[in-house]
Write an enzyme that holds these catalytic residues in place. Structure first.
Site, mmCIF file in Angstrom:
data_model
loop_
_atom_site.group_PDB
_atom_site.id
_atom_site.type_symbol
_atom_site.label_atom_id
_atom_site.label_comp_id
_atom_site.label_asym_id
_atom_site.label_seq_id
_atom_site.Cartn_x
_atom_site.Cartn_y
_atom_site.Cartn_z
ATOM 1 N N GLU A 104 0.842 -1.191 0.000
ATOM 2 C CA GLU A 104 0.000 0.000 0.000
ATOM 3 C C GLU A 104 0.883 1.249 0.000
ATOM 4 O O GLU A 104 1.324 1.703 1.066
ATOM 5 C CB GLU A 104 -0.879 0.020 1.249
ATOM 6 N N SER A 144 -6.598 3.602 -2.697
ATOM 7 C CA SER A 144 -7.572 4.197 -3.628
ATOM 8 C C SER A 144 -8.115 3.218 -4.669
ATOM 9 O O SER A 144 -8.425 3.604 -5.792
ATOM 10 C CB SER A 144 -6.989 5.448 -4.298
#
Ligand code: PGA
Length: 307
Positions: free
Chosen positions: A217, A263
């Site tokens: 991430e 996202s």
């Protein structure tokens, strides 16, 4: 146009055994830093579209973070219970601690439940903490550790996170082990160094890799709407798999799921899922909407089409 070489994986799984040289435009939202990564793959280029380099089952986690109320969570659980989910995906959701029990008793067995944190050892006089034993007691199967918000907002370091992971794994919880670089680290060309250091801190202490899912991430992509391009994510996932191969074993490199977070939403998941080293997703904001989360879970079909 930038030439992208997709190397041939040496692992088995849901994938083709070959190809790929193709020309892809750089879609980086930061093109000037897109070229600062260095690839360390030892795999040879080969010839067909590869859908999945690893042999692990697609995995999608929903990280609800510090969101929700009894009412909104009841609605979310009901939407998830009625969602049509593809069979060949492991699906996990991670509610805030106070709603874990409620979710684990009202959610379909098709979806497992994860905590967002756990204590480094057995419970006791540790105000505000939650032990692994307590999590298991209410049917929790997983815990997210090393999330960037724990690292950078709360200040947890690699060693502390490693201790938590080792304890949770020894007690039988699965660990979603998060790694990822800050924007300034990417801009300084340190993406791989940062990810490998965080990975090593897990590798140094975990008893086995059987129950670990790695979540890459990039911090600059979390909650910002600036998703990594499929090429940016694939580049790091491939490097992580190669690191596992060199530093742990070929078997672990093959079977460990490396999922992407930052996202991810219902519109971008399909293209990301097509990347051969992306074995699923860890989803924040978009996991708070049942139908959109289901779309992300079902993006496994993009992988099958690509295969
Ligand atoms: P996001 O969060 O999908 O809202 O960017 C991802 C995560 O933090 O796991």
């Amino acid at each position: 146009m930038e030439t992208v070489v997709t190397p041939c994986p040496q692992f088995s799984g849901l994938r083709r055994s070959c190809p790929t040289f193709h020309n892809a435009p750089s879609q980086s939202f930061l093109p000037h830093i897109n070229s600062q990564l260095r690839l360390s793959s030892s795999r040879k280029p080969c010839r067909a579209v590869v859908a999945m380099a690893g042999s692990g089952k697609f995995f999608v986690g929903g990280n609800w973070k510090c969101n929700g109320t009894k009412d909104s969570i009841t609605k979310l659980v009901s939407d998830l219970n009625s969602a049509k989910l593809e069979n060949d995906v492991d699906v996990v959701v991670s509610p805030p601690f106070v709603y874990l029990d409620m979710v684990s008793t009202s959610l379909t067995d098709r979806i497992e439940v994860s905590a967002q944190n756990s204590w480094i050892g057995k419970g006791g006089a540790f105000t505000g903490e939650i032990s692994v034993e307590q999590l298991k007691d209410i049917g929790c199967k997983w815990v997210i550790l090393g999330h960037s918000e724990r690292r950078h907002v709360i200040g947890e370091d690699d060693q502390f996170i490693g201790k938590k992971a080792a304890y949770a794994l020894n007690e039988g919880l699965g660990v979603i082990a998060c790694i990822g670089e800050l924007l300034e680290e990417r801009e300084a060309g340190k993406t791989f160094d940062v990810c490998f250091q965080q990975l090593k801190a897990f590798a140094d202490v975990v008893p086995s890799w059987d129950n670990i899912v790695i979540a890459y991430e990039p911090v600059w992509a979390i909650g910002t709407g600036k998703v990594a391009t499929p090429q940016q994510a694939q580049e790091v996932h491939l490097a992580v798999r190669d690191w596992l191969k060199k530093n742990v074993s070929e078997e672990v490199a093959s079977k460990t799921r490396i999922i992407y977070g930052g996202s991810v939403n219902g519109s971008n998941c399909g293209e990301l899922a097509k990347q051969e080293d992306i074995d699923g997703f860890l989803v924040g904001g978009a996991s708070l909407k049942g139908p959109e989360f289901a779309t992300i879970v079902n993006s496994v079909t993009s992988k099958k089409v690509a295969a």
